[in-house]
Structure formats: structure tokens, C-alpha cells
Design an enzyme around this catalytic site. Structure first.
Site, PDB file in Angstrom:
ATOM      1  N   HIS A 107       5.435 -34.979   9.691  1.00 53.32           N
ATOM      2  CA  HIS A 107       4.930 -34.809   8.330  1.00 53.32           C
ATOM      3  C   HIS A 107       3.421 -34.800   8.322  1.00 53.32           C
ATOM      4  CE1 HIS A 107       7.493 -34.767   4.802  1.00 53.32           C
ATOM      5  NE2 HIS A 107       8.415 -35.360   5.518  1.00 53.32           N
ATOM      6  N   ASP A 108       2.879 -35.687   9.155  1.00 54.65           N
ATOM      7  CA  ASP A 108       1.453 -35.948   9.144  1.00 54.65           C
ATOM      8  C   ASP A 108       0.681 -34.859   9.864  1.00 54.65           C
ATOM      9  OD1 ASP A 108      -0.829 -38.222  10.521  1.00 54.65           O
ATOM     10  OD2 ASP A 108      -0.628 -37.748   8.406  1.00 54.65           O
TER      11      ASP A 108
END
Ligand code: HEM
Ligand code: NAG
Ligand code: NAG
Ligand code: NAG
Length: 324
Positions: free
Chosen positions: A69-70
């Protein structure tokens, strides 16, 4: 004499090691980035991850998902990472970023779950603002076919091989009915085909998903908590959970690699390690960019827009906000 020679040999060995790990990559990261500023860092991370993993093996898939996600959008979350940051900052001062800690903790958790280890270049800095919404939306949907996934990953500098290997992270962790209901609704998926017994089981489970979102399903039906190559066995057996997973064993651009990983766990581990190091370096901030966050969940200073809203709605703090 012998001891002098031994000392010189030892010194040369140490200097050599420092020189090797001190080499700075073009993107500003280096293996030895925290060798002097926080030599205890790897031990702190490993210890925290070991203890957390013993309590809940679910932290390994959770961390790796946060990392993914990051890497697409920026901004990081997770209380374990902030606990590690607090310990590292207490030991070394505020010199280690949350993004470096997330990368290290994810690597160590992967090892705890049975996966491969790898060396991580460090020196990341944290973003000054949470991820903008247009980047969050670029996370691929589980309904995508291999062609669309190849293009999505390609747009972020990740190859077809990276796609097939990194999707192997779905060898552990859990999902919710919304992400795979399309495999049996309105009827059993044929593109790509799903094992009908497996589809019937999933349907029965999700029919009982009341209130919605309470049921969870393991991503890998064979060894749900272990990091291994059984995910690719699932695909061969038409028991991949997402359309995006199952497509990898069907599409001619990805099927050879997926089958190779099913047949050879070492080939999968070697490629997964390479692809993780690559993914962990997407869009990194280094040098004087960004900041070292003092709390991993929020930037050190709120974004200007948010500050204005808070000041306007909170009379008591208005004077203070204006003074600053
Ligand atoms: C190829 C495109 C990908 C798609 C479409 C995708 C999609 C998803 C979806 C929909 C979920 C479940 C969310 C839910 O229902 O709660 C999930 C879970 C997960 N994903 Fe992916 N993902 C992809 C790639 C990746 C990559 C590259 C990684 C890491 C290297 C990854 C690691 C995970 C893990 C570990 C979980 C389980 C999380 C947990 O148990 O807490 N995924 N993914
Ligand atoms: C993949 O999905 C895209 C977008 O939905 C679609 O246009 C394309 O025809 C699909 N390709 C295959 C091979 O199914
Ligand atoms: C997943 O569901 C099972 C029951 O089927 C439950 O015991 C478990 O706690 C759930 N896991 C998570 C992380 O919600
Ligand atoms: C991959 O898919 C293509 C097209 O469907 C097929 O011709 C080929 O035999 C497949 N290769 C493997 C290794 O399954």
C-alpha cells in the site's frame, strides 16, 4: 608480531566491510546507512517483530500489505511500526524513519513466517503529507486480468516477473467477501475458471456474512499462515481466491513463471526477495527530502489546509494557531 598482523588484518576486514556497506546507491539509499547513527536498529526491529509474531502471526501479512500500500501511495500506518520507532528513537535519537522501519519489520516478519531474507538498503525519509487520493486509487483491483495487472505494475516500474513473484505474497493472510464475491456472483466464474467445489464453499461462507464484512477467508487454502510456494499450487488447482490471482496461471505472459514457481520454491524465494527489495525502493525520499516522523501515523506538522479547518472549527485554539 602475530597479534599486530592479526590486528591489521582485522582492521582491514572491518574497513572493507564498512566500505562495502557504506556505498551509496544512485537513489540515495545504502546498506550501511544506520551503521553509525543507530547500530542497534536491526536488533530492536528483529526483537519487536519476533515478540509480536509469537502473539499474532497475522502481523506478517498485515505488514507486507501495508508496505505494498505504502509503495503505491505514500504514508504509513501500523502501531507495531510506531512501537519500534519509539524504541529506536529512545536508543538512537530521532534518526530512523518510519519507512525504513516498515521495510525492516516487513522483512523480519516474512522470515518469521518462513519466507526468504534479503539485505535492505536504508536511508528512507518519511512523507510530509498523507498519500493523495489519486495515488490511493491506483492500487490494483482483485477483479483485474493479467493484462491489466501487467500494465498497472508496469506503470510503477515493476516487471511481469515482479508481478508474478509479488502476487505470491497472497500465500498468507486473509480477505473479505467483497474482494472475491465476483468469483461466484451472479454465477460461477469461467474467466478464468474456478474449481466448482471451491466456489460453492466460498459462496456458502459468504452467504453467512452478516453483518457484511465479518467473514474472512484465507488467501492460500493449503498453508494459510506459512510463507511458501503453495499459492502457486492453488492456482494450478483453480483454487486461487481472486480473479487477479487465478489469471496468472492462464495468461500466456505469466503462466510459465507461475508454473516455475509452483515447481521450484527456491526460484520463487530468490525472485521474491529481489522484487521486494525493488518494491521497497519505489518513490523513496532521501537526503533532505521529507522528514523523520516523530509518530508514524501522522506527519510532524499538519498540512496547511487541515490546520485552517481545525482553527476555524475550534474557537479555543484559534488564537494559538494564529500565533504559530
Ligand atoms: C497483483 C495485484 C494485487 C491485488 C489485485 C491485490 C489485492 C488484494 C486484496 C483485494 C486483498 C484482500 C483485502 C480484503 O478483502 O480484506 C489483498 C490482501 C493481501 N495482499 Fe494483495 N493484492 C495485490 C498484490 C499484492 C502484493 C504485491 C502484495 C505484497 C507483496 C500483497 C500482499 C497482500 C497480503 C499479505 C494480503 C493479506 C493481508 C492481511 O492478511 O492482513 N498483495 N490483496
Ligand atoms: C482484460 O481486461 C480488459 C479490461 O477489462 C479487457 O479490455 C481485456 O479484453 C481483458 N483481456 C483479456 C485477455 O481477457
Ligand atoms: C477470521 O475468522 C475466524 C473464524 O472463521 C476467526 O476465528 C478469526 O479471528 C478471524 N480473523 C481475523 C483476523 O479477523
Ligand atoms: C501458457 O498459456 C499458453 C496459452 O494459453 C499455452 O499455449 C501454454 O502451453 C501455457 N504454458 C504453460 C507452461 O502452461
Amino acid at each position: 608480531m602475530a597479534s599486530t598482523r592479526a590486528a591489521i588484518f582485522l582492521a582491514a576486514l572491518i574497513c572493507g566491510a564498512v566500505a562495502a556497506t557504506g556505498e551509496v546507491q544512485p537513489n540515495g539509499l545504502s546498506l550501511g546507512f544506520h551503521d553509525n547513527s543507530c547500530p542497534i536498529l536491526p536488533y530492536i526491529v528483529k526483537l519487536f517483530v519476533k515478540v509480536a509474531f509469537k502473539k499474532d502471526a497475522g502481523i506478517a501479512p498485515a505488514l507486507i500489505r501495508i508496505l505494498f500500500h505504502d509503495c503505491f501511495p505514500q504514508g504509513c500506518d501500523g502501531s507495531l511500526v510506531d512501537d519500534i520507532r519509539a524504541a529506536a528513537h529512545a536508543a538512537c535519537g530521532p534518526v530512523v524513519s518510519c519507512t525504513d522501519i516498515l521495510a525492516l519489520a516487513t522483512r523480519d516478519a516474512l522470515v518469521e513466517a518462513g519466507g526468504p531474507s534479503y539485505d535492505l538498503p536504508l536511508g528512507r525519509r518519511d512523507a510530509l503529507a498523507p498519500a493523495p487520493l489519486n495515488l490511493v486509487i491506483t492500487l490494483p483491483a482483485p477483479s483485474l486480468n493479467a493484462t491489466a495487472l501487467i500494465s498497472s505494475f508496469g506503470g510503477r516500474g515493476l516487471s511481469v516477473t515482479d508481478l508474478v513473484a509479488l502476487s505470491g505474497a497472497h500465500t498468507f493472510g486473509i480477505s473479505h467477501c467483497n474482494s472475491f464475491r465476483n468469483r461466484f456472483t451472479p454465477e460461477t466464474d469461467t474467466d478464468p475458471a474456478i474449481d466448482p467445489d471451491f466456489a460453492a464453499k466460498l459462496k456458502a461462507k459468504c452467504d453467512g456474512d452478516v453483518p457484511a464484512g465479518t467473514v474472512n477467508q484465507t488467501l492460500d487454502v493449503r498453508t494459510p499462515n506459512k510463507f511458501d510456494n503453495k499459492y502457486y499450487f492453488d492456482l494450478v488447482a483453480k483454487q486461487g481466491l481472486f480473479k487477479s490471482d487465478q489469471g496468472l496461471i492462464v495468461d500466456s505472459a505469466t503462466n510459465r513463471t507461475a508454473i516455475r514457481f509452483a515447481l521450484n520454491q527456491k526460484a520463487f524465494f530468490d525472485q521474491f526477495a529481489l522484487s521486494m527489495v525493488k518494491m521497497s525502493q519505489m518513490d523513496v525520499l532521501t537526503g533532505t527530502q521529507g522528514e523523520i516522523r516523530l509518530s508514524c501515523t501522522v506527519p510532524n506538522k499538519p498540512a496547511a489546509g487541515i490546520e485552517t479547518v481545525v482553527a476555524a472549527t475550534d474557537d479555543e485554539d484559534e488564537g494559538l494557531a494564529t500565533d504559530m
